[in-house]
Scaffold this active site. Structure first.
Site, PDB file in Angstrom:
ATOM      1  N   TRP A  21     -20.690  60.455 -50.853  1.00  0.00           N
ATOM      2  CA  TRP A  21     -19.559  61.267 -50.388  1.00  0.00           C
ATOM      3  C   TRP A  21     -18.335  60.362 -50.200  1.00  0.00           C
ATOM      4  O   TRP A  21     -18.451  59.258 -49.673  1.00  0.00           O
ATOM      5  CB  TRP A  21     -19.925  61.931 -49.061  1.00  0.00           C
ATOM      6  CG  TRP A  21     -18.802  62.670 -48.404  1.00  0.00           C
ATOM      7  CD1 TRP A  21     -18.027  63.638 -48.956  1.00  0.00           C
ATOM      8  CD2 TRP A  21     -18.341  62.507 -47.059  1.00  0.00           C
ATOM      9  NE1 TRP A  21     -17.105  64.107 -48.030  1.00  0.00           N
ATOM     10  CE2 TRP A  21     -17.277  63.426 -46.853  1.00  0.00           C
ATOM     11  CE3 TRP A  21     -18.715  61.681 -46.003  1.00  0.00           C
ATOM     12  CZ2 TRP A  21     -16.594  63.528 -45.642  1.00  0.00           C
ATOM     13  CZ3 TRP A  21     -18.043  61.791 -44.795  1.00  0.00           C
ATOM     14  CH2 TRP A  21     -16.994  62.700 -44.625  1.00  0.00           C
ATOM     15  N   GLN A  27     -12.816  57.206 -53.625  1.00  0.00           N
ATOM     16  CA  GLN A  27     -12.260  56.040 -52.934  1.00  0.00           C
ATOM     17  C   GLN A  27     -12.397  54.750 -53.731  1.00  0.00           C
ATOM     18  O   GLN A  27     -11.588  53.843 -53.584  1.00  0.00           O
ATOM     19  CB  GLN A  27     -12.951  55.880 -51.566  1.00  0.00           C
ATOM     20  CG  GLN A  27     -12.221  54.965 -50.602  1.00  0.00           C
ATOM     21  CD  GLN A  27     -12.915  54.921 -49.248  1.00  0.00           C
ATOM     22  OE1 GLN A  27     -14.070  55.248 -49.107  1.00  0.00           O
ATOM     23  NE2 GLN A  27     -12.185  54.490 -48.232  1.00  0.00           N
ATOM     24  N   TYR A  54     -18.571  66.879 -54.038  1.00  0.00           N
ATOM     25  CA  TYR A  54     -17.992  65.545 -53.874  1.00  0.00           C
ATOM     26  C   TYR A  54     -17.169  65.198 -55.117  1.00  0.00           C
ATOM     27  O   TYR A  54     -17.703  65.094 -56.219  1.00  0.00           O
ATOM     28  CB  TYR A  54     -19.068  64.484 -53.665  1.00  0.00           C
ATOM     29  CG  TYR A  54     -19.912  64.656 -52.416  1.00  0.00           C
ATOM     30  CD1 TYR A  54     -19.526  65.508 -51.378  1.00  0.00           C
ATOM     31  CD2 TYR A  54     -21.099  63.944 -52.258  1.00  0.00           C
ATOM     32  CE1 TYR A  54     -20.296  65.653 -50.244  1.00  0.00           C
ATOM     33  CE2 TYR A  54     -21.875  64.078 -51.116  1.00  0.00           C
ATOM     34  CZ  TYR A  54     -21.478  64.946 -50.113  1.00  0.00           C
ATOM     35  OH  TYR A  54     -22.252  65.095 -48.984  1.00  0.00           O
ATOM     36  N   TRP A 204     -26.191  62.110 -41.742  1.00  0.00           N
ATOM     37  CA  TRP A 204     -25.006  61.511 -42.352  1.00  0.00           C
ATOM     38  C   TRP A 204     -24.075  60.969 -41.278  1.00  0.00           C
ATOM     39  O   TRP A 204     -24.156  61.358 -40.121  1.00  0.00           O
ATOM     40  CB  TRP A 204     -24.284  62.504 -43.264  1.00  0.00           C
ATOM     41  CG  TRP A 204     -23.744  63.771 -42.659  1.00  0.00           C
ATOM     42  CD1 TRP A 204     -24.410  64.935 -42.464  1.00  0.00           C
ATOM     43  CD2 TRP A 204     -22.397  64.007 -42.205  1.00  0.00           C
ATOM     44  NE1 TRP A 204     -23.579  65.878 -41.921  1.00  0.00           N
ATOM     45  CE2 TRP A 204     -22.331  65.337 -41.750  1.00  0.00           C
ATOM     46  CE3 TRP A 204     -21.242  63.217 -42.141  1.00  0.00           C
ATOM     47  CZ2 TRP A 204     -21.169  65.899 -41.238  1.00  0.00           C
ATOM     48  CZ3 TRP A 204     -20.075  63.767 -41.636  1.00  0.00           C
ATOM     49  CH2 TRP A 204     -20.037  65.094 -41.191  1.00  0.00           C
ATOM     50  N   PRO A 206     -24.066  57.941 -39.828  1.00  0.00           N
ATOM     51  CA  PRO A 206     -24.746  57.272 -38.715  1.00  0.00           C
ATOM     52  C   PRO A 206     -23.893  56.187 -38.055  1.00  0.00           C
ATOM     53  O   PRO A 206     -24.195  55.757 -36.945  1.00  0.00           O
ATOM     54  CB  PRO A 206     -25.992  56.666 -39.376  1.00  0.00           C
ATOM     55  CG  PRO A 206     -25.589  56.460 -40.795  1.00  0.00           C
ATOM     56  CD  PRO A 206     -24.704  57.628 -41.129  1.00  0.00           C
ATOM     57  N   GLN A 289     -21.679  45.584 -48.191  1.00  0.00           N
ATOM     58  CA  GLN A 289     -21.917  46.526 -47.106  1.00  0.00           C
ATOM     59  C   GLN A 289     -23.344  47.061 -47.160  1.00  0.00           C
ATOM     60  O   GLN A 289     -23.990  47.235 -46.126  1.00  0.00           O
ATOM     61  CB  GLN A 289     -20.911  47.677 -47.183  1.00  0.00           C
ATOM     62  CG  GLN A 289     -19.481  47.257 -46.888  1.00  0.00           C
ATOM     63  CD  GLN A 289     -18.492  48.369 -47.168  1.00  0.00           C
ATOM     64  OE1 GLN A 289     -18.621  49.108 -48.144  1.00  0.00           O
ATOM     65  NE2 GLN A 289     -17.489  48.495 -46.319  1.00  0.00           N
ATOM     66  N   GLU A 292     -25.741  44.326 -45.897  1.00  0.00           N
ATOM     67  CA  GLU A 292     -25.712  44.165 -44.440  1.00  0.00           C
ATOM     68  C   GLU A 292     -26.414  45.317 -43.735  1.00  0.00           C
ATOM     69  O   GLU A 292     -27.171  45.114 -42.785  1.00  0.00           O
ATOM     70  CB  GLU A 292     -24.259  44.054 -43.952  1.00  0.00           C
ATOM     71  CG  GLU A 292     -23.624  42.698 -44.221  1.00  0.00           C
ATOM     72  CD  GLU A 292     -24.407  41.579 -43.550  1.00  0.00           C
ATOM     73  OE1 GLU A 292     -24.624  41.636 -42.321  1.00  0.00           O
ATOM     74  OE2 GLU A 292     -24.819  40.641 -44.269  1.00  0.00           O
TER      75      GLU A 292
END
Length: 331
Positions: A21, A27, A54, A204, A206, A289, A292
């Protein structure tokens, strides 16, 4: 990576689900999106969540291309139906017409012959639930989806859907709500109903749109490149960008540091601590990301730490179950 059953079904999914999403088709550029999908696969994530709406289908297309070379039986693909996909009055909602047309369009965009989970993206106030569930049953029996789920339904709506699914001999196995240490509206009603019915949560946001990463600082503007600084997508986090919220999020830092975690990893571990949560959806604009976030998998918080997080965020957390909404799809 660790794995859990989706509700009381036999389907096993990765504890972290990669969701696209906002990111894919929107993006980030496709090369970056594919790099993030590859990072998820490298980290052991096997479950991928998307929706037809989306980027108006572009997110499904990007995900389909990114997963095209993967062994299909080794991954789980989830998508959704409900929001408008065209200008017509029947290009939206949960009518039999829209569901049956939408599953075919999603499969074409995803370049696959089936999805593991097909989800009602919201409750449709204008279509009889019997019609919706019969259409979902037809999708399952056709082999185009293996299981059915819902997103942002109230406890009463979930109960009604589960009863019809049982009558139709299909499995309603999941609920996809927003859930984080800051947004806890499912705990009072949705989670107890789901536990009773054997339905698991695929949650979603979180990290509350990235706010629970700690990167937003009180008294400062949103960092460049963040969702909060994006003129198009910043509205999804603006309600959290208040000093009282951000100050308390920063206070999670010492708790996380003591455990050798980042604030984001602590926040993901907090969500996964809920036994009714089958998985948490993560998104990413960079592969780092994903890498991690995966470090939160397998972290078990003590009751003391779990309580500290709850107590710290209690004054700013949203807990009212009435915050689960059911908008009119024709509005």
């Amino acid at each position: 990576m660790e794995f859990r059953h989706l509700g009381r079904s036999g389907l096993v999914i990765s504890e972290l689900v990669y969701g696209n999403w906002i990111t894919h088709g929107g993006q980030v550029e496709e090369d970056a999106a594919v790099a993030c999908v590859n990072a998820a696969l490298d980290a052991g994530i096997t479950t991928f969540d998307t929706a037809d709406v989306y980027a108006q289908g572009a997110a499904e297309e990007v995900l389909g291309r990114a997963l095209k070379e993967q062994r299909r039986d080794g991954i789980e693909i989830f998508t959704k139906v409900y929001w408008p996909m065209g200008p017509g009055k029947n290009d939206r909602g949960l009518s039999a017409k829209h569901i049956r047309e939408s599953i075919d369009n999603s499969l074409r965009r995803l370049q696959t012959d089936r999805v593991e989970l097909y989800q009602a993206h919201r409750w449709d106030v204008e279509t009889p639930l019997e019609e919706t569930m019969q259409a979902f049953a037809d999708v399952v029996r056709s082999g185009k989806a293996q299981y059915i789920g819902v997103s942002e339904w109230t406890a009463d709506q979930i109960r009604a859907g589960a009863e019809l699914a049982k009558d139709l001999k299909i499995q309603l196995v999941s609920s996809q709500p927003q859930y984080s240490a800051l947004w806890r509206v499912i705990e009072a009603e949705v989670v107890p109903a789901s536990e009773e019915l054997g339905i698991g949560q695929i949650v979603w946001s979180p990290l509350a749109g990235g706010v629970l990463s700690g990167k937003y600082k009180p008294g400062q503007g949103a960092p460049a490149g963040s969702r909060g600084a994006d003129p198009k997508f910043g509205r999804f986090v603006e309600s959290w960008l208040k000093d009282d919220v951000l100050e308390r999020v920063q206070q999670l830092g010492p708790i996380a540091e003591e455990l050798g975690l980042t604030i984001a990893q602590l926040s993901l571990a907090w969500v996964l601590q809920n036994s009714n949560v089958s998985a948490a959806i993560i998104g990413a604009t960079r592969p780092e990301q994903v890498e991690e976030n995966v470090k939160a998998v397998g972290v078990k918080l003590s009751d003391e730490v779990y309580g500290k997080v709850n107590d710290l965020l209690a004054p700013v957390a949203v807990t009212d179950p009435k915050e689960t909404t059911a908008p009119n799809p024709r509005a």
